[in-house]
Write a protein that holds these residues in place. Structure first.
Motif, PDB file in Angstrom:
ATOM      1  N   PHE A  13       7.482   4.000   3.702  1.00 11.02           N
ATOM      2  CA  PHE A  13       6.148   4.522   3.418  1.00 11.02           C
ATOM      3  C   PHE A  13       5.877   4.562   1.919  1.00 11.02           C
ATOM      4  N   VAL A  14       6.865   4.996   1.149  1.00  6.90           N
ATOM      5  CA  VAL A  14       6.680   5.166  -0.294  1.00  6.90           C
ATOM      6  C   VAL A  14       6.559   3.822  -1.011  1.00  6.90           C
ATOM      7  N   GLU A  15       7.427   2.875  -0.700  1.00  6.75           N
ATOM      8  CA  GLU A  15       7.462   1.627  -1.462  1.00  6.75           C
ATOM      9  C   GLU A  15       6.171   0.809  -1.357  1.00  6.75           C
ATOM     10  N   PRO A  16       5.521   0.707  -0.182  1.00 10.00           N
ATOM     11  CA  PRO A  16       4.221   0.019  -0.176  1.00 10.00           C
ATOM     12  C   PRO A  16       3.186   0.691  -1.064  1.00 10.00           C
ATOM     13  N   HIS A  17       3.196   2.022  -1.123  1.00  5.75           N
ATOM     14  CA  HIS A  17       2.279   2.707  -2.027  1.00  5.75           C
ATOM     15  C   HIS A  17       2.621   2.397  -3.487  1.00  5.75           C
ATOM     16  N   VAL A  18       3.903   2.335  -3.802  1.00  2.00           N
ATOM     17  CA  VAL A  18       4.325   2.005  -5.167  1.00  2.00           C
ATOM     18  C   VAL A  18       3.792   0.632  -5.571  1.00  2.00           C
ATOM     19  N   ASP A  19       4.027  -0.362  -4.734  1.00  2.00           N
ATOM     20  CA  ASP A  19       3.584  -1.713  -5.071  1.00  2.00           C
ATOM     21  C   ASP A  19       2.063  -1.799  -5.145  1.00  2.00           C
ATOM     22  N   ARG A  22       5.646  -4.290  17.996  1.00  2.10           N
ATOM     23  CA  ARG A  22       6.210  -5.005  19.151  1.00  2.10           C
ATOM     24  C   ARG A  22       6.991  -6.244  18.705  1.00  2.10           C
ATOM     25  N   ALA A  23       6.435  -6.987  17.747  1.00  2.25           N
ATOM     26  CA  ALA A  23       7.131  -8.182  17.264  1.00  2.25           C
ATOM     27  C   ALA A  23       8.425  -7.802  16.549  1.00  2.25           C
ATOM     28  N   ASP A  24       8.388  -6.721  15.760  1.00  3.09           N
ATOM     29  CA  ASP A  24       9.582  -6.280  15.047  1.00  3.09           C
ATOM     30  C   ASP A  24      10.656  -5.809  16.023  1.00  3.09           C
ATOM     31  N   PHE A  25      10.274  -5.054  17.028  1.00  4.68           N
ATOM     32  CA  PHE A  25      11.245  -4.597  18.030  1.00  4.68           C
ATOM     33  C   PHE A  25      11.903  -5.804  18.707  1.00  4.68           C
ATOM     34  N   ALA A  26      11.089  -6.787  19.091  1.00  3.39           N
ATOM     35  CA  ALA A  26      11.627  -7.961  19.771  1.00  3.39           C
ATOM     36  C   ALA A  26      12.580  -8.739  18.870  1.00  3.39           C
ATOM     37  N   ALA A  27      12.243  -8.840  17.584  1.00  5.71           N
ATOM     38  CA  ALA A  27      13.085  -9.598  16.652  1.00  5.71           C
ATOM     39  C   ALA A  27      14.411  -8.902  16.370  1.00  5.71           C
ATOM     40  N   HIS A  28      14.475  -7.590  16.635  1.00  5.93           N
ATOM     41  CA  HIS A  28      15.688  -6.827  16.346  1.00  5.93           C
ATOM     42  C   HIS A  28      16.316  -6.243  17.603  1.00  5.93           C
ATOM     43  N   ASP A  29      16.011  -6.858  18.742  1.00  4.50           N
ATOM     44  CA  ASP A  29      16.649  -6.505  20.014  1.00  4.50           C
ATOM     45  C   ASP A  29      16.512  -5.030  20.362  1.00  4.50           C
ATOM     46  N   LEU A  30      15.361  -4.454  20.059  1.00  2.00           N
ATOM     47  CA  LEU A  30      15.074  -3.090  20.473  1.00  2.00           C
ATOM     48  C   LEU A  30      14.161  -3.197  21.698  1.00  2.00           C
ATOM     49  N   MET A  38      10.157   0.721   9.055  1.00  2.00           N
ATOM     50  CA  MET A  38      10.377   2.163   9.088  1.00  2.00           C
ATOM     51  C   MET A  38      10.222   2.726  10.494  1.00  2.00           C
ATOM     52  N   VAL A  39       9.225   2.240  11.237  1.00  2.00           N
ATOM     53  CA  VAL A  39       9.023   2.728  12.607  1.00  2.00           C
ATOM     54  C   VAL A  39      10.278   2.467  13.431  1.00  2.00           C
ATOM     55  N   ARG A  40      10.810   1.255  13.317  1.00  2.00           N
ATOM     56  CA  ARG A  40      12.037   0.933  14.060  1.00  2.00           C
ATOM     57  C   ARG A  40      13.192   1.818  13.618  1.00  2.00           C
ATOM     58  N   GLU A  41      13.299   2.073  12.323  1.00  2.00           N
ATOM     59  CA  GLU A  41      14.389   2.912  11.827  1.00  2.00           C
ATOM     60  C   GLU A  41      14.270   4.348  12.347  1.00  2.00           C
ATOM     61  N   LEU A  42      13.045   4.873  12.398  1.00  2.00           N
ATOM     62  CA  LEU A  42      12.857   6.223  12.919  1.00  2.00           C
ATOM     63  C   LEU A  42      13.242   6.297  14.396  1.00  2.00           C
ATOM     64  N   VAL A  43      12.923   5.242  15.134  1.00  2.00           N
ATOM     65  CA  VAL A  43      13.322   5.191  16.545  1.00  2.00           C
ATOM     66  C   VAL A  43      14.840   5.100  16.662  1.00  2.00           C
ATOM     67  N   PRO A  62      -0.417   1.366   3.295  1.00  2.00           N
ATOM     68  CA  PRO A  62       0.628   0.518   3.890  1.00  2.00           C
ATOM     69  C   PRO A  62       0.140  -0.445   4.959  1.00  2.00           C
ATOM     70  N   GLY A  63      -0.772  -0.028   5.847  1.00  2.00           N
ATOM     71  CA  GLY A  63      -1.294  -0.947   6.859  1.00  2.00           C
ATOM     72  C   GLY A  63      -0.197  -1.491   7.753  1.00  2.00           C
ATOM     73  N   VAL A  64       0.040  -2.801   7.661  1.00  2.00           N
ATOM     74  CA  VAL A  64       1.122  -3.438   8.422  1.00  2.00           C
ATOM     75  C   VAL A  64       2.147  -4.055   7.472  1.00  2.00           C
ATOM     76  N   ASP A  65       2.314  -3.467   6.305  1.00  2.00           N
ATOM     77  CA  ASP A  65       3.382  -3.912   5.400  1.00  2.00           C
ATOM     78  C   ASP A  65       4.700  -3.962   6.170  1.00  2.00           C
ATOM     79  N   PRO A  66       5.463  -5.038   6.045  1.00  2.00           N
ATOM     80  CA  PRO A  66       6.711  -5.148   6.818  1.00  2.00           C
ATOM     81  C   PRO A  66       7.662  -3.984   6.614  1.00  2.00           C
ATOM     82  N   ARG A  67       7.670  -3.384   5.434  1.00  2.00           N
ATOM     83  CA  ARG A  67       8.562  -2.237   5.200  1.00  2.00           C
ATOM     84  C   ARG A  67       8.122  -1.023   6.008  1.00  2.00           C
ATOM     85  N   TYR A  68       6.825  -0.873   6.169  1.00  2.00           N
ATOM     86  CA  TYR A  68       6.299   0.233   6.974  1.00  2.00           C
ATOM     87  C   TYR A  68       6.617   0.014   8.456  1.00  2.00           C
ATOM     88  N   VAL A  69       6.471  -1.218   8.907  1.00  2.00           N
ATOM     89  CA  VAL A  69       6.795  -1.545  10.298  1.00  2.00           C
ATOM     90  C   VAL A  69       8.282  -1.355  10.552  1.00  2.00           C
TER      91      VAL A  69
END
Length: 343
Positions: free
Chosen positions: A151-157, A66-74, A302-307, A293-300
């Motif tokens: 999804f992949v990059e948080p697992h890598v780190d 929700r915070a990410d959507f709001a910050a990116h005008d979605l 990703m959700v916006r990008e998929l939408v 990944p949990g709530v890693d910002p890259r994972y969050v």
């Protein structure tokens, strides 16, 4: 196509001792699981006070999306519904209807194809809409994301960080072990339009994480959390059996990376952090479990990008992927037909 909401769709979990058995009965309904097996699994939850971590993890992810959507005008409201425990998906769909939602996208907390990880969620949506009635909103599932960088990059780190906790002088005898939830081999064989999608996608994720995190180390993909009757073949080897085998081969330390999971729910904190850790201790193996990944910002993100890619399917710049396996925007109806259970 216009959408007016997103729903976070997850497995669900108990939130107190009195919830455990009803929750497990929901999970296993119609499968003929004996009461003694339910009691055994219930003890795993009672070890954590009868509370599964998954619901709080979903609350955290919901807030982050929700915070990410709001910050990116979605400008899309985000709801949350579960398969097996409150908030139940049918109740969520009823609330969406009452709020005037007519067409929504579902983000499922599972990255892979397969019956229980994908198609069953489609069936959950169908059942929830039927329970709500003819005016229930249409809900379309977002695509699988096993190879998305978010999804992949948080697992890598996480693997890189875990390796820092092992003795660098013994790196030559260190091994990476990727894990995912085991399923019946018949279900694995039927996953996807041509079969084998679940295992193929997991093999690709393992390859991508290994190549980026520690290409000098050997790695394996193994399985965990089997729950079926012993006479039904499931994917093997089990992680505990595998740890025994590699210890006999001279491995001194392992990083276990649960790439089959998006957060640290019970199959991670019990099956790995408790049972597999105990196995490693008995074998004298140094053991570190990598984070999810949990709530890693890259994972969050990703959700916006998929939408976004579904809202604007012509926006090729939104379609970020790494692997070479076929990708579907939506699951075809021929995918992942559930295998017949043995009589």
């Amino acid at each position: 196509m216009a959408y007016d909401a997103v729903v976070l769709l997850s497995f669900g979990g108990p939130e107190g001792p009195d919830d455990v058995l009803p929750f497990l009965q929901n999970v296993t309904r119609g499968r003929g699981v004996p009461p003694e097996r339910l009691a055994e699994v219930a003890e795993h939850y009672q070890h954590f006070g009868g509370v599964s971590p998954i619901n709080q993890q979903c609350r955290d992810l919901l807030a982050a999306i929700r915070a990410d959507f709001a910050a990116h005008d979605l400008d899309l409201p985000v709801y949350w519904g579960n398969r097996n425990w409150h908030p139940m998906l049918a109740d969520t769909v009823a609330q969406m209807r009452d709020d005037g939602v007519r067409r929504a996208l579902a983000f499922v907390t599972s990255a892979y194809g397969g019956y229980s990880s994908c198609r069953q969620y489609q069936e959950d949506v169908t059942a929830a809409r039927a329970a709500v009635g003819a005016d229930a909103p249409v809900i379309e599932k977002l695509r699988q994301f096993w190879d998305h960088p978010g999804f992949v990059e948080p697992h890598v780190d996480a693997v890189r960080e875990a390796l820092t906790r092992l003795d660098p002088a013994r790196r030559d005898s260190t091994r990476l072990v990727f894990t995912a939830h085991s399923v019946p081999t018949s279900a694995a064989d039927s996953a996807g339009p041509h079969g084998g999608r679940y295992t193929a996608q997991l093999a690709e994720t393992a390859r991508l994480v290994h190549a980026a995190a520690a290409p000098d180390l050997p790695y394996d993909l193994v399985w965990q959390s089997r729950s079926g009757p012993p006479h039904v073949p499931w994917l093997e080897p089990d992680v505990n059996d595998h740890l025994t085998a590699i210890a006999e081969q001279g491995v001194t330390g392992v990083v276990v990376s649960p790439i089959g999971f998006v957060s640290d729910h019970l199959e991670v904190v019990w099956d790995l952090d408790t049972e597999a850790l105990d196995t490693a201790k008995q074998l004298g193996l140094d053991f570190v479990r990598a984070a999810t990944p949990g709530v890693d910002p890259r994972y969050v993100t990703m959700v916006r990008e998929l939408v976004r890619e579904r809202i604007d399917p012509d926006g090729a710049q939104m379609r970020r992927r790494l692997g070479e396996l076929p990708m579907w925007d939506t699951c075809p109806t021929v995918c992942c037909v559930p295998p017949r259970r043995p009589s």
